[in-house]
Design an enzyme around this catalytic site. Structure first.
Site, mmCIF file in Angstrom:
data_model
loop_
_atom_site.group_PDB
_atom_site.id
_atom_site.type_symbol
_atom_site.label_atom_id
_atom_site.label_comp_id
_atom_site.label_asym_id
_atom_site.label_seq_id
_atom_site.Cartn_x
_atom_site.Cartn_y
_atom_site.Cartn_z
ATOM 1 N N LYS A 192 6.855 13.633 -2.564
ATOM 2 C CA LYS A 192 7.719 13.193 -1.469
ATOM 3 C C LYS A 192 8.471 11.942 -1.914
ATOM 4 O O LYS A 192 7.919 10.866 -2.020
ATOM 5 C CB LYS A 192 6.917 12.879 -0.200
ATOM 6 C CG LYS A 192 7.886 12.720 0.979
ATOM 7 C CD LYS A 192 7.441 11.758 2.028
ATOM 8 C CE LYS A 192 7.592 10.319 1.694
ATOM 9 N NZ LYS A 192 8.979 9.808 1.595
ATOM 10 N N GLY A 208 4.652 1.797 -3.700
ATOM 11 C CA GLY A 208 5.443 1.318 -2.577
ATOM 12 C C GLY A 208 4.930 -0.009 -2.103
ATOM 13 O O GLY A 208 4.287 -0.755 -2.855
ATOM 14 N N SER A 209 5.182 -0.297 -0.841
ATOM 15 C CA SER A 209 4.838 -1.612 -0.311
ATOM 16 C C SER A 209 3.328 -1.755 -0.108
ATOM 17 O O SER A 209 2.617 -0.759 0.081
ATOM 18 C CB SER A 209 5.557 -1.823 1.016
ATOM 19 O OG SER A 209 5.128 -0.848 1.933
ATOM 20 N N THR A 210 2.874 -2.984 -0.097
ATOM 21 C CA THR A 210 1.455 -3.248 0.131
ATOM 22 C C THR A 210 1.058 -2.800 1.535
ATOM 23 O O THR A 210 -0.039 -2.256 1.731
ATOM 24 C CB THR A 210 1.163 -4.739 -0.114
ATOM 25 O OG1 THR A 210 1.375 -4.991 -1.509
ATOM 26 C CG2 THR A 210 -0.269 -5.108 0.234
ATOM 27 N N ALA A 261 2.232 -0.274 3.408
ATOM 28 C CA ALA A 261 2.014 1.186 3.445
ATOM 29 C C ALA A 261 0.798 1.551 2.592
ATOM 30 O O ALA A 261 0.007 2.426 2.963
ATOM 31 C CB ALA A 261 3.257 1.918 2.961
ATOM 32 N N GLY A 262 0.632 0.851 1.465
ATOM 33 C CA GLY A 262 -0.503 1.120 0.581
ATOM 34 C C GLY A 262 -1.847 0.895 1.266
ATOM 35 O O GLY A 262 -2.797 1.653 1.069
ATOM 36 N N GLU A 302 0.091 1.622 -6.422
ATOM 37 C CA GLU A 302 0.881 0.608 -7.147
ATOM 38 C C GLU A 302 1.721 -0.100 -6.102
ATOM 39 O O GLU A 302 2.653 0.490 -5.554
ATOM 40 C CB GLU A 302 1.811 1.270 -8.173
ATOM 41 C CG GLU A 302 1.116 2.100 -9.215
ATOM 42 C CD GLU A 302 0.385 1.282 -10.261
ATOM 43 O OE1 GLU A 302 0.411 0.031 -10.192
ATOM 44 O OE2 GLU A 302 -0.232 1.899 -11.135
ATOM 45 N N CYS A 321 8.801 -4.479 -8.745
ATOM 46 C CA CYS A 321 7.564 -5.038 -8.199
ATOM 47 C C CYS A 321 6.914 -6.092 -9.095
ATOM 48 O O CYS A 321 6.215 -6.956 -8.630
ATOM 49 C CB CYS A 321 6.598 -3.898 -7.967
ATOM 50 S SG CYS A 321 6.533 -2.816 -9.397
ATOM 51 N N GLU A 380 6.585 -11.324 -1.017
ATOM 52 C CA GLU A 380 7.499 -10.588 -1.891
ATOM 53 C C GLU A 380 8.858 -10.472 -1.209
ATOM 54 O O GLU A 380 8.942 -9.954 -0.104
ATOM 55 C CB GLU A 380 6.925 -9.201 -2.167
ATOM 56 C CG GLU A 380 7.768 -8.412 -3.123
ATOM 57 C CD GLU A 380 7.159 -7.066 -3.466
ATOM 58 O OE1 GLU A 380 6.804 -6.323 -2.542
ATOM 59 O OE2 GLU A 380 7.041 -6.761 -4.672
HETATM 60 P P1 NAD Z 1 7.525 1.685 1.417
HETATM 61 O O1 NAD Z 1 6.094 1.449 1.209
HETATM 62 O O2 NAD Z 1 8.093 1.483 2.745
HETATM 63 O O3 NAD Z 1 7.925 3.181 1.007
HETATM 64 C C1 NAD Z 1 7.531 3.772 -0.217
HETATM 65 C C2 NAD Z 1 7.343 5.254 -0.008
HETATM 66 O O4 NAD Z 1 6.253 5.480 0.883
HETATM 67 C C3 NAD Z 1 8.523 5.979 0.632
HETATM 68 O O5 NAD Z 1 8.587 7.278 0.075
HETATM 69 C C4 NAD Z 1 8.140 6.030 2.105
HETATM 70 O O6 NAD Z 1 8.772 7.097 2.787
HETATM 71 C C5 NAD Z 1 6.649 6.234 2.011
HETATM 72 N N1 NAD Z 1 5.846 5.693 3.113
HETATM 73 C C6 NAD Z 1 6.071 4.557 3.827
HETATM 74 N N2 NAD Z 1 5.079 4.355 4.698
HETATM 75 C C7 NAD Z 1 4.192 5.376 4.526
HETATM 76 C C8 NAD Z 1 2.944 5.717 5.134
HETATM 77 N N3 NAD Z 1 2.405 4.960 6.082
HETATM 78 N N4 NAD Z 1 2.298 6.827 4.707
HETATM 79 C C9 NAD Z 1 2.830 7.583 3.723
HETATM 80 N N5 NAD Z 1 4.006 7.332 3.132
HETATM 81 C C10 NAD Z 1 4.686 6.232 3.516
HETATM 82 O O7 NAD Z 1 8.224 0.798 0.311
HETATM 83 P P2 NAD Z 1 9.744 0.549 0.066
HETATM 84 O O8 NAD Z 1 10.152 -0.607 0.903
HETATM 85 O O9 NAD Z 1 10.522 1.807 0.185
HETATM 86 O O10 NAD Z 1 9.667 0.161 -1.491
HETATM 87 C C11 NAD Z 1 9.606 -1.142 -1.954
HETATM 88 C C12 NAD Z 1 8.168 -1.613 -2.148
HETATM 89 O O11 NAD Z 1 7.539 -0.884 -3.190
HETATM 90 C C13 NAD Z 1 8.098 -3.051 -2.559
HETATM 91 O O12 NAD Z 1 7.186 -3.752 -1.752
HETATM 92 C C14 NAD Z 1 7.613 -3.013 -4.003
HETATM 93 O O13 NAD Z 1 6.882 -4.094 -4.442
HETATM 94 C C15 NAD Z 1 6.829 -1.769 -4.047
HETATM 95 N N6 NAD Z 1 6.838 -1.225 -5.420
HETATM 96 C C16 NAD Z 1 5.707 -1.310 -6.193
HETATM 97 C C17 NAD Z 1 5.688 -0.839 -7.480
HETATM 98 C C18 NAD Z 1 4.465 -0.910 -8.344
HETATM 99 O O14 NAD Z 1 4.392 -0.219 -9.339
HETATM 100 N N7 NAD Z 1 3.490 -1.700 -8.039
HETATM 101 C C19 NAD Z 1 6.828 -0.255 -8.014
HETATM 102 C C20 NAD Z 1 7.967 -0.189 -7.228
HETATM 103 C C21 NAD Z 1 7.940 -0.664 -5.917
#
Ligand code: NAD
Length: 480
Positions: A179, A231-233, A235-236, A253, A287, A385
C-alpha cells in the site's frame, strides 16, 4: 490531468476497485492536479491478501528454487533499469524531489537492491544441519518465508523504501500486498507493471492504493503474516500496538532528529558542504537527516555563518531542472507544518541566520532553506521532527556534552561526526545512541543494516539482516 489510473493490481490482473473513490495527486511544484488514482476498498484488500495467500503456496512461486527467484529478481531489475529516467521523473512529479537525487535514489537504488538481494538469495543457506548439543543426532534449521507481507510506505522516497522491503521479501519467497502513500501511488503501479513484464507470478506482488484507513485495514487483516512499515512515529506506534496484540511480526522505520557533531578540529568547508546533503537532502524530507548541528561554542558563530551562506546559495526551484537542489515540500499541509516550526523557533528566541520565508515563486509549496543559531536542545525545533529544510545549530562545551546532547533525543536513526581526526570521529560515533552514523559523510550502504533505536523504530532493513526479517526459522530434530 496528466494521468488517470483506474485499477488496482491484484492477482496479476488490473482490477477496477469495488467502490468509486479517487485520490487526486496534486503537483507540489505548480499546485495543479496531475493524477486521479482509484482508491481500493476493503474488499479489494481482501482480494489482494487472498491472492497473496494462494501465491505463497502455488508451485509457480513456492516451487521455485532460490536461484530461480534470484533470476526473477534480476529480470525485475532489468525492467526497472530500462525505465530509470521515467521512474525518477514520476517521483519528482509527485513529491517534488530534485531530479538529480531522484535519478540516483529512486531510479538506480531499487535496481541495485534487487541485484543485491538476488545475489544473497543464491548464497543464503536455507537448510543447515547442526549436531545436537550434548546428545546424539542432528537438528536441521530451515529458513522458511514468513508468509504474506503487508507493506506500507511513505511518499518521501517511495520507490527506494518500497524496494528496501520488496527485494528481501521476494528473495526469501514471501508474497506481498503493497500500500503506497496516497501522494505517491503512480510509481507503485509502475512497479507492478514492471513485475508483470518480468514474469513475477500472479499474486506474488499486489498493489492497493489508499490512505491510512486502507493501511490500517491491511495491518489488521487475518491473512497477513507480517507488516513492514516506514512512516511517522505516530502511525508506527499504532501499527506496532496492533501487531503486538495480533502477535504479528513487524518492522518499523520511523522518524528521526539526528545530530551532526562538529568537532573543534573539523574543516569548515568540508563540514558545511557535507551537511548540504546530510542535513538538507530531499528538501529536508528524509528521516535520517542530521538536522541538529552541534557546534563547539567557540566556533558556533563561524559555523552558523557558513551554514547560512551554504543554505542561501542552494538553488531553489523547479525540481525537474537538473541544477535544482531544493524543490517544493510534498504538500501544503507539510509546508504549514514546517512554517509553524519556523514560527516556533523564532518565538523560542533562536537566532534566524537565513531563510524562514517562502522564495519568490508564484506557485508551489516551497520554503526557503532555513538555519537557526543559538538553539537550545530543549526547544521544540530541536526535539521534534520538522521534515523540511530547517536546521538548528546548538552550541556545546566539550565532547562529552556534545555526545550527551546528541543522545538527549526521543529518536535515534542517523547522525554524523565531522572531524579531521578519523579515529576520534569513530570513537564518538561509537558513543552515539543511534542505528546508523557517518564520519565526515552520511550515505546508506545497501549491504549494512539500517534502522532506528528508541522512537525511530524496531528492526532493521538492508544487508543480510534485512533479509533475515522475511524468514521464519524451523528446527527439525532428527534422531541418529
Ligand atoms: P505517515 O505515517 O502519515 O504515512 C506513511 C504511510 O502510512 C502512508 O502510506 C499512510 O497512508 C500510512 N498510514 C498512516 N497512518 C496509518 C495507520 N494508522 N495505519 C496504517 N497505515 C497508515 O507518514 P508521512 O507523513 O506520510 O511520511 C513522513 C514520515 O515518515 C516522517 O515522519 C518520516 O520521518 C518518516 N520516514 C521514516 C523513514 C525511516 O526509514 N525511518 C523513512 C522515510 C520516512
Amino acid at each position: 490531468m496528466k494521468y488517470a489510473h483506474q485499477s488496482q493490481f491484484i492477482d496479476g490482473q488490473w482490477r477496477k476497485p469495488e467502490r468509486d473513490q479517487t485520490i487526486t495527486v496534486i503537483s507540489p511544484t505548480d499546485e495543479r492536479p496531475i493524477a486521479s488514482v482509484a482508491a481500493a476498498s476493503p474488499s479489494d484488500v481482501d482480494a489482494a491478501v487472498a491472492a497473496a495467500g494462494r501465491a505463497l503456496r502455488a508451485p509457480e512461486w513456492a516451487g521455485l528454487a532460490p536461484e530461480d527467484r534470484a533470476d526473477l529478481l534480476n529480470r525485475l531489475a532489468d525492467e526497472l533499469q530500462a525505465n530509470t529516467a521515467d521512474r525518477a521523473a514520476l517521483t519528482t512529479l509527485q513529491n517534488g524531489m530534485p531530479i538529480r537525487l531522484a535519478t540516483s535514489a529512486e531510479g538506480q537504488v531499487p535496481v541495485k537492491l534487487l541485484r543485491y538481494y538476488a545475489s544473497l538469495a543464491r548464497t543464503t543457506q536455507i537448510e543447515e544441519r547442526r549436531p545436537r548439543v550434548g546428545g546424539t543426532g542432528t537438528t536441521m534449521v530451515r529458513r522458511e518465508p514468513v508468509g504474506v507481507v503487508g507493506m506500507i510506505v511513505p511518499w518521501n522516497f517511495p520507490q527506494a523504501l518500497t524496494m528496501f522491503k520488496l527485494a528481501p521479501a521476494l528473495a526469501a519467497g514471501c508474497t506481498v500486498v503493497l500500500k503506497p502513500a496516497p501522494e505517491t501511488s503512480l510509481d507503485a503501479f509502475a512497479l507492478a507493471a514492471a513485475a508483470e513484464r518480468a514474469g513475477v507470478p500472479a499474486g506474488v506482488l499486489n498493489v492497493v492504493a489508499g490512505g491510512a484507513d486502507i493501511g490500517a485495514y491491511l495491518v489488521d487483516h487475518p491473512g497477513v503474516h507480517k507488516i513492514a512499515f516506514t512512516g511517522s512515529t505516530a502511525a508506527g506506534r499504532e501499527i506496532g500496538a496492533k501487531c503486538g496484540r495480533l502477535l504479528r511480526p513487524v518492522t518499523l522505520e520511523l522518524g528521526g532528529k539526528s545530530a551532526a557533531i562538529v568537532l573543534d578540529d573539523a574543516d569548515l568547508m568540508t563540514t558545511v558542504q557535507g551537511l548540504a546533503s546530510s542535513a538538507l537532502l530531499n528538501n529536508g524530507q528524509a528521516c535520517y537527516l542530521s538536522t541538529r548541528i552541534l557546534a563547539p561554542r567557540r566556533r558556533h558563530d563561524e559555523i552558523v555563518e557558513a551554514l547560512a551562506a551554504m543554505a542561501s546559495e542552494l538553488t531553489v526551484g523547479d525540481p525537474m531542472e537538473p541544477e535544482t537542489r531544493i524543490g517544493p515540500l510534498v504538500s501544503s499541509r507539510q509546508r504549514e507544518r514546517v512554517e509553524s516550526y519556523i514560527a516556533q523557533g523564532k518565538a523560542d528566541g533562536a537566532t534566524l541566520a537565513t531563510g524562514g520565508g517562502r522564495p519568490n515563486r508564484e506557485k508551489g509549496w516551497f520554503v526557503e532553506p532555513t538555519v537557526f543559531g543559538d538553539v537550545d536542545n530543549s526547544s521544540r525545533i530541536a526535539r521534534e521532527e520538522i521534515f523540511g529544510p530547517v536546521l538548528a545549530v546548538i552550541p556545546y562545551e566539550g565532547v562529552d556534552e556534545a555526545v550527551a546532547i546528541a543522545n538527549d533525543s526521543e529518536y535515534g536513526l542517523g547522525g554524523t561526526v565531522w572531524t579531521s581526526d578519523h579515529g576520534k570521529g569513530l570513537d564518538i560515533a561509537r558513543r552515539v545512541e543511534t542505528g546508523s552514523i557517518g564520519v565526515n559523510f552520511y550515505a546508506l550502504d545497501v549491504g549494512a543494516p539500517f534502522g532506528g533505536v528508541k522512537s525511530s523504530g524496531i528492526g532493521r532493513e538492508l544487508g543480510p539482516e534485512g533479509l533475515a526479517q522475511y524468514f521464519q526459522l524451523k528446527s527439525i530434530y532428527m534422531h541418529g
